[in-house]
Structure formats: C-alpha cells, structure tokens
Scaffold this active site. Structure first.
Site, mmCIF file in Angstrom:
data_model
loop_
_atom_site.group_PDB
_atom_site.id
_atom_site.type_symbol
_atom_site.label_atom_id
_atom_site.label_comp_id
_atom_site.label_asym_id
_atom_site.label_seq_id
_atom_site.Cartn_x
_atom_site.Cartn_y
_atom_site.Cartn_z
ATOM 1 N N ARG A 27 -12.084 7.523 -5.883
ATOM 2 C CA ARG A 27 -12.664 6.270 -6.386
ATOM 3 C C ARG A 27 -12.183 5.936 -7.802
ATOM 4 N NH1 ARG A 27 -17.326 4.856 -3.345
ATOM 5 N NH2 ARG A 27 -17.892 3.449 -5.014
ATOM 6 N N ASN A 100 -21.120 2.983 -12.836
ATOM 7 C CA ASN A 100 -20.055 2.386 -12.031
ATOM 8 C C ASN A 100 -20.330 0.890 -11.998
ATOM 9 O OD1 ASN A 100 -18.214 1.631 -10.071
ATOM 10 N ND2 ASN A 100 -19.429 2.431 -8.368
ATOM 11 N N GLY A 101 -19.347 0.091 -12.445
ATOM 12 C CA GLY A 101 -19.537 -1.361 -12.457
ATOM 13 C C GLY A 101 -19.041 -1.929 -13.775
ATOM 14 N N GLU A 483 1.993 -5.629 5.311
ATOM 15 C CA GLU A 483 1.316 -4.342 5.170
ATOM 16 C C GLU A 483 2.321 -3.231 4.836
ATOM 17 O OE1 GLU A 483 -1.597 -3.423 4.715
ATOM 18 O OE2 GLU A 483 -1.694 -1.333 5.313
ATOM 19 N N GLU A 490 2.143 0.337 -3.160
ATOM 20 C CA GLU A 490 0.950 1.078 -3.599
ATOM 21 C C GLU A 490 1.266 2.516 -3.976
ATOM 22 O OE1 GLU A 490 -3.059 -0.375 -1.369
ATOM 23 O OE2 GLU A 490 -1.529 0.412 -0.053
ATOM 24 N N HIS A 506 14.515 -19.336 2.757
ATOM 25 C CA HIS A 506 13.970 -20.233 1.735
ATOM 26 C C HIS A 506 13.673 -19.503 0.433
ATOM 27 C CE1 HIS A 506 13.760 -23.301 4.783
ATOM 28 N NE2 HIS A 506 13.164 -22.436 5.576
ATOM 29 N N LYS A 605 -9.859 3.267 -4.451
ATOM 30 C CA LYS A 605 -10.132 3.107 -3.019
ATOM 31 C C LYS A 605 -11.118 1.976 -2.773
ATOM 32 C CE LYS A 605 -9.897 4.392 1.239
ATOM 33 N NZ LYS A 605 -8.673 3.869 1.851
HETATM 34 C C1 G6P Z 1 -8.384 -1.517 -2.462
HETATM 35 C C2 G6P Z 1 -7.748 -0.377 -1.675
HETATM 36 C C3 G6P Z 1 -7.020 -0.942 -0.452
HETATM 37 C C4 G6P Z 1 -7.969 -1.777 0.394
HETATM 38 C C5 G6P Z 1 -8.656 -2.866 -0.438
HETATM 39 C C6 G6P Z 1 -9.788 -3.513 0.333
HETATM 40 O O1 G6P Z 1 -7.389 -2.298 -3.017
HETATM 41 O O2 G6P Z 1 -6.851 0.345 -2.490
HETATM 42 O O3 G6P Z 1 -6.494 0.120 0.330
HETATM 43 O O4 G6P Z 1 -7.275 -2.358 1.447
HETATM 44 O O5 G6P Z 1 -9.229 -2.306 -1.617
HETATM 45 O O6 G6P Z 1 -10.787 -2.543 0.541
HETATM 46 P P1 G6P Z 1 -11.890 -2.606 1.656
HETATM 47 O O7 G6P Z 1 -12.667 -1.329 1.484
HETATM 48 O O8 G6P Z 1 -12.710 -3.821 1.387
HETATM 49 O O9 G6P Z 1 -11.198 -2.678 2.972
#
Ligand code: G6P
Length: 610
Positions: A27, A100-101, A483, A490, A506, A605
C-alpha cells in the site's frame, strides 16, 4: 495507499506490528514507523522499506510493550524522509498518530496551532491531528473525547489510529474515507487498513464505516458515530487464509498472480455460468425483472487497469446485449456533471474497492438517483458496501501493485453480465450455452499461454534495454494494448503507449524507427488483414514487431520478428488470452532491468487519495 496497523493484547506489539506492516507494504513503501505505549512512549521511524525499520528495532528491549500502532507511507505532503514518516506526535510526544488519507485544510490548522504555541517537527498534513488532539486533551482529559472533538476540524480523508501515554491501554481509531478494519482475537485486538495485516492472527473482523470512531482495548471495542451515538457492528469472517498472501515459491507476487489465472478465472464464473441451462445467475446484482427491462444504457466507471476492463466490457456488452455502453475515468466522471437519466445503470469496477475517485464517482451517481452496482474483489470493501448490489470477482488477494489476475477476472464477470443482459434481450438459450461452454474452456487455454513463459522471457532478453514501446490492437484487443503498455510502464519504467492499430497513422507512426519495438495483437479475426497492413507500415520504417497471434498462423512470421501464439478462441473472449503474454513480457523486462516488480516506484496498490 499508506497502510496502518495497530495491536493491543498480551503479546509483543512490536513483532505483530512489523509483521502486519510487511503485509501492508504494497500500500506504500516510501517510509515506515511504529509507536509503542506502556509507562512511556517508544517510537522508531525511517525512510524506505519496512526491512530498514525492522533493522533499527531491538525487539528484546521493546517486548514488554503490549500496545502499539504502525504505518507504511506513500508520500503525499512532504517528501519521504525519517522525519516525515509516521507516527506523528504532539509537542510533548505523549500522543502518537498514524494516518492514511489527506487533510486538505492542514495548512490553516497548522497556522492556528502555531499561533497557540505548538511546535511542528514535520512537513506532513498528519502532524496537525496529533497537535489538535493534544489541545483538546488538555481540556477534555479523555483520549476518546479529544479525538472526537478534533475530527470536525479536519477536511479531507482519514483512517487514523491514536495512542497516548495518558491512557496506555487503548487505541482510538476513526475513519472518514480511508478503510479500517478491526480484527478480533482472544484477549487481543488488531486494527488495520485491510485484512491482509491481521489474517494470520484472526479471521474474525469488523469493518468500520465512514463517520465512525472506535475505542479499542485488549478486551473489546466500542464503536460510536461522530455524534457520540453507540453503533452496533456486525462481525464478518474472512474467507481466505494466510497462504493466499504468501509467494508460495514464486520470486514475486506478480508472477504468482499471473500464474494463478487459470484458477482465478474459473472462480469468477463458477456457480454463475449455468451451462446446460444456457443461463447466467448473478443474484448479487439485486435487479428486479422491471429494473432489468428498464436498462437503456450501461456506464462503467473505474481507474487504471479496472478502467481497461471496462473498455473491454464496452465491446462485450454492445455486441452480446446490444445495450449502449459508456466507459468513464472515475476521476473525470465525478467532476464533470455527468448526464445521468432514467434507464442508466452504473457499474463501478475496482479491485480494491477503496479507490478514492471510484468511490466518489459511485456516490455522485447514487446522489443522482441512478442504480450503482459494483464489480469488486475485496469483500467488505467500501465500494462493495456502498453499491446497491454487485458481483465479487473472487480472485483472492492481489498483492502485486500492478494488477493482473483482477483484470482477467473482471472481464469474466463482465462477460457474464453481458450474457445475462443478452438473454434478457432474447439471445437464444442455445447461443448463450455455446458461449458459456467456451468460457468454461478458457482456464485451460490460459494455461497453454502460461506454458510459453520461457519463450516470452527470451523475447524480453532481447528488448529490455529499449526506452520506448508501442502496443497496438484493434476492437476488443485495443484495451488490451492499453493494458500491455500500462503494465510495462508501471513496473519497468519504460515509456510505452497503447493505441488502436489503425490510429497509428495519425501520430505514433512518426515515432517508429529501428529503436522502437511494436507489440501487435494480431489474432485471426475480421480485422486481421488490416492489422497485417499496419505491420507492413511499421516494417517499412524499420520498426521491430512482436506479434501475439493465433496458433497455426504461419503467415505472420513474414512481418513479425517474434511471434507468441495463443490458442484459437472467439474474438470477444480473446482478451483473456492476449493479455497474458503482455503481463509476462512486462514482468520479465522489469526483472531484467532490476526493477522492484511488486512495489514499483511512486505507485500504490490502493489509491485512497484523489
Ligand atoms: C492503482 C493500482 C492499479 C489499479 C488502479 C485502480 O493505480 O496501482 O493497479 O488498476 O489503482 O485500482 P482499483 O483497486 O480501483 O481497481
């Protein structure tokens, strides 16, 4: 985004907190720290990963502390440093806070408190919370009251834990916008941002809701709303165990999660695809037959990889069910006064179920009277609880920061939703049955792609030093190109772009030369010949091509330097296979570059801030 953990009981709090922080490291991993309380307050904090914190603690000398709180940080206000690491303290270091926040109005509060003589040590927003509690404690003489009275002054989001030498036998927890769960053991309690930090000790948990404050002791806890009203909480049981959050012999969580996909894909449709009946069952949607009949438009709202799954969903639902679909970035949706009408159905997609923008979009849509359903992985997450209904993807905990197995499971769930609506819109039962039969075979087909792992690693060895990549696909594989590029960015920090193949002309074509590898998703479908033309255009400019192609396609070797084959599959199911080599390619490139695969720099995450 930021992980917090607290312990109170009869064991060494330091050991349990460090163990919990390691589970929460995904996290945030800029810095970490802990505070322990007994007759005195002990703390340690440091920049960098949890292992640096662990190295700084002499566990034998702190074993007598039975209460403590810890934090792993993803920096928002203030650079990652020892001093900005949590916990943060009041002037006398009698009160410790982890958070956290984001406290949006911290600057104003800080000025006010400094005028009153408070001295600040860090650049963080969090530190104001500790000083506010100090101020109220002088008046209220109760930690619970002091926290409660501080909260109305805070604008923004928070999950906080507070301890104090004044009342060493307790932890005060409060949440508004950032998740917190309480784990219930025998004469010991845990509190954490998510279940992974507590599951090795207990699977009995209670989810705190926004606007709640809990007073936790070793013997139990009491929950109140912010107006002091007692709240009765229901206990939940975590369905997975510690094995689900261990690497089980894989070098990285990401690789483990990529290889879990045959299993997780099956879990996503098990019990829901009634193959012989040619029907889909998704009771969690909680839609009445009238509500089904009224749906005229579906909106997918999400961030990151989940947004890509929504884009795949657009192709699936429009083709199977003939219902128009819009796909929105949650962060844009929430601020642009979206036009929502009767007949609209919103799906928010979120692996974690905690992404701040997605949560805000969900609330926005609900406030406009539209039914909002969730596609989430984490059971009991805020999004899962606030939606009107939904579907869990059942992928099990995803620890690697770059999402992999959640993506394919989200797509499977959307396939089911598409077929459910298709049936309601009169797709014949036999046709649904054929699709479900094919879906049932996907796990073994995914396994055949995973079996090509060594081939994919060899390709990675040729390209891992490149600085740019282009990913191209068409139709339902255009989101897969996005993706694939996102995965590479990433975890390997290589610049990569995904594009619809035909759009290359384009713009991106200007970038192509012998230094630019181009990954084409070129399966045998109705646009195959067009993709071949796009490949010719790349080759004419000396670009090197890596193609994802359908088994048996020998022609493709004329255009591509490298080919990764996937088995033949219906076009609309193909993303479940084409994405696998792209996940593996990104993984191997990142490993070869020596990158931190599971904890890529600057990412988190679960993004619980805007
Ligand atoms: C962060 C993570 C991504 C994820 C995104 C959305 O950027 O690193 O891997 O796709 O959040 O997260 P969620 O939990 O809402 O799918």
């Amino acid at each position: 985004m930021c992980g917090i953990v607290g312990y109170i009981g009869s064991r060494s709090a330091a050991e349990i907190i460090i163990g919990g922080l390691k589970r929460l490291e995904y996290r945030g991993y800029d810095s970490s720290g802990l505070a322990l309380v007994g007759d005195e307050l002990f703390y340690k904090k440091t920049k960098g990963k949890i292992k640096f914190l662990e190295e700084k603690i002499d566990f034998s000398t702190v074993a007598h502390f039975r209460t403590g709180i810890g934090h792993t940080r993803w920096a928002t206000h203030g650079a990652p440093s020892d001093i900005n690491a949590h916990p943060h303290f009041d002037c006398k270091q009698h009160i410790a806070v982890v958070h956290n926040g984001i406290i949006e109005n911290y600057a104003a509060i800080k000025t006010l408190l400094m005028e009153k003589g408070h001295c600040f040590a860090s650049e963080t927003d969090t530190e104001v919370i500790a000083h506010l509690i100090e101020m109220y404690y002088q008046r209220d003489n109760s930690l619970l009251e002091a926290v409660r009275n501080s909260l109305p002054l805070l604008e923004g989001t928070y999950g906080i834990l507070v301890i104090s030498v004044h009342e060493p036998g307790k932890i005060i927890a409060a949440r508004k916008g950032s998740p917190l769960i309480v784990g219930i053991g025998s004469e010991e309690l845990f509190v954490a941002s998510d279940a992974s930090a507590v599951v090795e000790h207990t699977r009995r948990v209670v989810y705190l809701d926004d606007g709640e404050i809990a007073e936790i002791t070793a013997h139990g806890f009491t929950t109140y709303d912010f107006n002091k009203k007692l709240v009765q909480k229901d206990e939940s049981h975590i369905s997975w165990d510690i094995k689900a959050i261990e690497k089980q012999g894989f070098p990285h969580f990401m690789l483990k999660e990529i290889f879990e996909q045959p299993h997780t894909i099956r879990n996503a449709f098990r019990g829901r695809a009634l193959i012989e009946e040619g029907e889909v069952r998704l009771d969690g949607l909680r839609l009445t037959p009238e509500e089904f009949g009224q749906v005229q438009r579906i909106l997918f709202v999400a961030c990151g990889t989940s947004w890509h799954a929504g884009l795949v969903g657009e192709y699936l639902i429009e083709e199977f069910a003939r219902i128009p679909v819009e796909v929105e970035y949650a962060s844009e949706f929430r601020y642009r006064k979206p036009v929502l009408r009767k007949g609209d159905l919103v799906f928010v997609i979120s692996q974690s179920g905690e992404t701040a923008d997605t949560l805000a979009a969900l609330r926005e849509a609900k406030s406009r009277g539209v039914k909002v359903l969730g596609i989430t992985n984490v059971v009991g997450s805020t999004i899962a609880r606030e939606t009107d209904g939904g579907v869990y993807i059942h992928a099990g905990p995803e620890i690697g920061v770059a999402s992999t197995k959640a993506f394919t499971s989200q797509i499977v769930v959307i396939v089911l939703i598409a077929l459910l609506f298709a049936r309601k819109n009169d797709m014949p039962r036999e046709e649904v049955r054929e699709y479900l039969r094919e879906l049932e075979k996907i796990p073994e087909l995914v396994q055949t792609v995973l079996d090509r792992n060594d081939e994919i690693r060899e390709i990675a060895e040729k390209y891992y030093t490149r600085t740019n990549f282009l990913y191209l696909g068409r139709g339902v594989n255009f989101p897969v190109a996005l993706e694939g590029a996102l995965k590479l960015k990433e975890i390997s920090y290589i610049h990569a772009e995904g594009y619809p193949a035909a759009e290359m002309k384009h713009g991106p074509i200007a970038l192509i030369d012998e230094h630019m590898p181009v990954v084409f998703i070129a399966i045998k479908d109705e646009v195959y010949r067009k993709i071949i033309s796009n490949m010719e255009e790349v080759r004419a400019r000396k670009g090197e091509i890596i193609a994802i192609a359908t088994e048996g396609d020998s022609e493709i070797h004329r255009y591509a330097s490298h080919v990764i084959y996937i088995p033949t599959v219906s076009k609309l199911f193909s993303p479940l296979l084409t994405v696998i080599p792209l996940q593996l390619l990104a993984y191997h490139i990142a490993v070869l570059r020596g990158c931190s695969v599971d904890e890529p720099r600057n990412l988190a995450k679960s993004v619980t801030v805007e």
